[in-house]
Design an enzyme around this catalytic site. Structure first.
Site, PDB file in Angstrom:
ATOM      1  CD  GLU A 195      37.323  30.694  38.900  1.00  0.00           C
ATOM      2  OE1 GLU A 195      37.851  30.561  40.001  1.00  0.00           O
ATOM      3  OE2 GLU A 195      37.964  30.701  37.838  1.00  0.00           O
ATOM      4  CD  GLU A 212      38.549  35.011  35.929  1.00  0.00           C
ATOM      5  OE1 GLU A 212      39.609  34.504  36.332  1.00  0.00           O
ATOM      6  OE2 GLU A 212      37.587  35.280  36.677  1.00  0.00           O
TER       7      GLU A 212
HETATM    8  C1  GAL Z   1      40.162  33.097  39.035  1.00  0.00           C
HETATM    9  C2  GAL Z   1      39.159  34.024  39.696  1.00  0.00           C
HETATM   10  C3  GAL Z   1      39.631  35.466  39.575  1.00  0.00           C
HETATM   11  C4  GAL Z   1      41.066  35.581  40.018  1.00  0.00           C
HETATM   12  C5  GAL Z   1      41.920  34.614  39.225  1.00  0.00           C
HETATM   13  C6  GAL Z   1      43.379  34.618  39.613  1.00  0.00           C
HETATM   14  O1  GAL Z   1      39.958  31.784  39.380  1.00  0.00           O
HETATM   15  O2  GAL Z   1      37.906  33.900  39.097  1.00  0.00           O
HETATM   16  O3  GAL Z   1      38.808  36.281  40.352  1.00  0.00           O
HETATM   17  O4  GAL Z   1      41.137  35.301  41.376  1.00  0.00           O
HETATM   18  O5  GAL Z   1      41.473  33.329  39.431  1.00  0.00           O
HETATM   19  O6  GAL Z   1      43.926  35.854  39.396  1.00  0.00           O
END
Ligand code: GAL
Length: 846
Positions: free
Chosen positions: A184, A253
């Site tokens: 990110e 994600e």
């Molecule tokens: C995302 C990040 C992950 C984790 C998630 C929240 O933005 O890439 O590593 O932190 O948020 O659980």
């Protein structure tokens, strides 16, 4: 002649090798539609399972469960700080055995997405960076900075080198099909301007130069330079498009729930909305979805980032913290995956044609022109179900849902209709008791006798502790003259202490004077409280506590911890007295930590006291120990810590993690799946301690005499701590007749048309090692309620209970039909009926 044939052999070999190496190097590629593995475009369903968040003994089962849910890929970050605790000293043992984890995935026939980072965020301490990295001269994290880039490159090369030497990349016949560099970076890049831009380009080039033979990903950074693929993270990603038309649409994600912080509520995400989000992404041409998390697990030890991220990283994931299947989340996603896979060919072979079916309704149709066709019918109306006409047929779409038609005719799945079983999981008492509690008081009175060092002024905490402990003592003294008016009945002076984070406990002349805490959003806080002072020398000892180092934000490495700013006494005759600029003694860590009191070898090196009153008192800063035998059975175990306050706990020398009974503040109300999801939408646990239960991995126990040691900062009643078993107590089915399910969709032969079997079936299954012992409820008709509190409705087939009992009792699982014929006759003609069953699961008797 001979020379000729030798030379042609050489040429042949050369061509063969060249072709071979091309083939080997090109086994994973991509185009605009999908990731291509060995020449095949694939719809890939993936799930995050972070290896250090469970034990190696759990890995295979977790991966198998992920596979059974229809996943193709396991995604994990690589956690630099656990692998390189000090520069050049590597650790890949036990929970940190990355190679073993990847080989376990391979054994189950799944692929791996290796998110090397090495910045990982992940609610992990310092975002995965080792704390020593902050102290490399001239360093600045995640920007165009030579010392940082050198360290990052060295670690990335180390990991890639390890993977290559074990032949773990798909280009070498291994399971790794993708790797991620950075995490990110987009927002940070924009904030840093030119330096951010050149760092991103450097990182991409460095990674690609490592020649892994598989594509690299940069998630949430639309600047990702070719050939790196930029991917989306979020609750929904259907508005995302890659930065080049020749890159596939990937979702690295898909947040299955959310993490928890001490003092916060538990955040859940309804599976109907998660399934809707995934279907939305696939119908617009997305071809890779990774659930973050598929199994969240546990932040053992001091690995939680933060501050204040809980020890549990359950994440409301389809596999819960303990490794048990969470229903109906798991089952519903499994059905979704089957439905998507039935459409795979059409999805990867064509772009969708979109037609409107109403104000909020659309059809996305994939028809590659080879006779196959798949469609997704969506209803974005969050209030009403809608009947739409598509291909001259009527379809009923529940609110906020998508129906999947793998043949453009039959609905085999709707994201809002849960047809799978639900289950009830409870923490039940175990047969294990803690024996002979003993206590040992952490020293508060003579700390300054052997300080780590003394200096003028207040020092930043991390700089002093280098994170070898959460704890740092700040100690100083001052004199109070006998003429002070508060000594003759005036108002007590107050002490003010400013802290940058994260918590502190104040002791005046060895007596506890109060605590104060920051929050995750605002780590700065101020302690203010009246203090009992005496004539002559007074001593202030402040225990400052780091509760997990930050894991995100621009230059989070520069955020300070500990007592900073002002320490001031108010209400003296002279007015204020500033203590911040005088001499302070510093003591890193606790005495118990220095002697490693938590280990079975060192536990006897101090005089423990066996006194029941001590075990139950509110005395702060006390160590406790006891012994216990492992409970029988295989159920996962947890400590119920609700009688205690705040501290850390170890079993047989292994750290279970930080515990804290901070009360969850939030707004818990009825949660409906419809409407755009944000993490605060579905909260549970308001007014309760955020985390009561702490996972004790079975693998850390021996049959008898296990040592539990904990350090309690505030006080509590250790005699009430118990060890509980996490058990699936019952499973339920709740399905309508004629309900379409993926398993009812059959192709009779490869040439014939797929047909829907109109008889709905439900499958109920207890956890492994259990059988169905009783049918608590069964009704075919119009039953009401949900799993755990079903009730008969007006319509009820009298033989429901007897039939289900006969089919299920004594078995691990049973398949039931939801139809009149199954129950002999129609109990109420012209009424849509359903079958609700609650079956009690019990341990199998061998
Ligand atoms: C995302 C990040 C992950 C984790 C998630 C929240 O933005 O890439 O590593 O932190 O948020 O659980």
């Amino acid at each position: 002649m001979e020379t000729n044939s030798v030379s042609s052999l050489v040429i042949f070999l050369f061509i063969f090798l060249a072709m071979g190496s091309q083939f080997v190097n090109c086994s994973v590629t991509y185009d605009k539609k999908a990731i291509i593995i060995n020449g095949q475009r694939r719809i890939l369903l993936s799930g995050s399972i972070h290896y250090p968040r469970s034990t190696p003994e759990m890995w295979e089962d977790l991966i198998l469960k992920a596979k059974n849910a229809g996943l193709d890929v396991i995604d994990t970050y690589v956690f630099w700080n656990v692998h390189e605790p000090s520069p050049g000293n590597y650790n890949f043992e036990g929970r940190y055995d990355l190679v073993r984890f990847i080989k376990t995935v391979k054994k189950q026939g799944l692929y791996v997405h290796l998110r090397i980072g090495p910045y990982v965020c992940a609610e992990w301490n310092f975002g995965g960076f080792p704390v020593w990295l902050k102290y490399v001269p001239g360093i600045s994290f995640r920007t165009d900075n030579e010392p940082f880039k050198a360290a990052m490159q060295q670690f990335t090369q180390k990991i890639v080198g390890m993977m290559k030497s074990e032949n773990l990349f798909e280009s070498q016949g291994g399971p790794i099909i993708l790797s991620q560099i950075e995490n990110e970076y987009g927002a940070q890049r924009r904030a840093l301007g030119a330096a951010g831009e050149s760092y991103m380009n450097w990182a991409a080039k460095m990674a690609v130069g490592l020649d892994t033979g598989v594509p690299w990903i940069m998630c949430k950074d639309d600047g990702a330079p070719d050939p790196v693929i930029n991917a989306c993270n979020g609750f929904y990603c259907d508005t995302f498009s890659p930065n080049k038309p020749y890159k596939p649409t990937m979702w690295t994600e898909a947040w299955s729930g959310w993490f928890t912080e001490f003092g916060g509520t538990i955040r859940q995400r309804p599976v109907q909305d998660l399934a809707f989000a995934v279907a939305r992404f696939i119908r617009k041409g997305g071809s890779f979805v990774n659930y973050y998390m598929f199994h969240g697990g546990t932040n053992f030890g001091r690995t939680a980032g933060g501050p204040f991220v809980t020890t549990s990283y359950d994440y409301d994931a389809p596999i819960d913290e303990y490794g048990l299947i969470r229903e109906p989340k798991y089952g519903h996603l499994k059905e979704l995956h089957k439905a998507i896979k039935l459409c795979e060919h059409a999805l990867v072979s064509s772009d969708p044609t979109v037609t409107s079916l109403g104000k909020f309704q659309q059809a996305h149709v994939f028809s590659p022109g080879d006779g196959t066709c798949a469609s997704f019918l969506s209803n974005f109306d969050s209030k009403s179900a809608v009947k739409v006409v598509y291909n001259n047929m009527h379809y009923n779409l529940p609110p906020w849902s998508i129906s999947i038609l793998p043949d453009c005719r039959n609905v085999i799945f709707n994201t809002a209709k849960i047809g799978t079983q639900t289950s009830q999981i409870q923490m039940l008492p175990s047969n294990s008791q803690f024996q002979s509690w003993e206590t040992y008081n952490e020293d508060v009175s003579s700390l300054e006798v052997s300080p780590t060092f003394q200096a003028i002024g207040l020092f930043e905490q991390l700089n002093v502790t280098r994170d070898i402990s959460d704890y740092l003592w700040y100690i100083t003294s001052f004199d109070i003259g006998s003429s002070e008016s508060f000594l003759r009945g005036g108002q007590k002076p107050t002490l003010t202490v400013n802290s940058r984070g994260h918590a502190l406990h104040v002791f005046i002349n060895g007596q506890f004077a109060g605590s104060a805490y920051g929050t995750r959003e605002n780590t700065r806080f101020t302690f203010t409280g009246p203090v009992n002072l005496q004539v002559g020398t007074n001593k202030i000892s402040i225990l400052s506590i780091a509760m997990g180092l930050p894991n995100n934000g621009v230059h989070f490495e520069n955020w300070n911890v500990g007592i900073q700013g002002l320490v001031e006494l108010n209400g003296l005759d002279q007015g204020k007295r500033d203590l911040s600029r005088q001499t302070w003694s510093y003591k890193v860590g606790l005495k118990g930590e220095a002697i490693n009191l938590v280990s079975p070898e060192k536990v006897s090196s101090v005089e423990w006291v066996q006194n029941q009153a001590f075990t139950q008192s509110q005395q702060p800063l006390r160590w406790y120990k006891a012994y216990f035998d492992a409970p029988n059975g295989d159920d996962p175990l947890a400590l119920d810590m609700r009688s205690m306050g705040k501290g850390q706990v170890w079993i047989n020398g292994q750290s279970i993690g930080r515990y804290w009974m901070a009360i969850a503040n939030g707004s818990c109300g009825v949660c409906h799946y419809v409407g755009a999801y944000r993490a605060p939408k579905c909260q549970v646990g308001c007014g309760q301690p955020t985390q009561i239960w702490y996972h004790v991995p079975r693998a850390w126990l021996q049959p008898t005499r296990n040592l539990i040691v904990f350090f309690e900062e505030l006080g509590g009643d250790a005699s009430k701590i118990s060890l509980v078993k996490r058990t699936t107590t019952s499973v339920c089915a709740n399905a309508f007749e004629h309900h379409p399910t993926v398993s009812n969709y059959k192709t009779e032969s490869s040439t014939s048309e797929p047909k829907m079997l109109r008889q709905a079936k439900v499958h109920i299954r207890c956890a492994p090692g259990q059988t169905i012992s009783t049918i608590k409820f069964a009704s075919f008709g119009t039953p009401k309620g949900t799993c755990g509190n079903f009730q008969q409705g007006i319509c009820h087939a009298q033989n429901s209970h007897a039939i289900i009992e006969k089919m299920c009792v004594g078995k691990e699982s049973c398949k039931l039909a939801v139809s009149n014929s199954y129950f002999g006759s129609d109990p109420c003609p012209n009424t849509l009926k359903k079958l609700s069953v609650e079956a009690i699961c019990s341990a199998k008797i061998n």
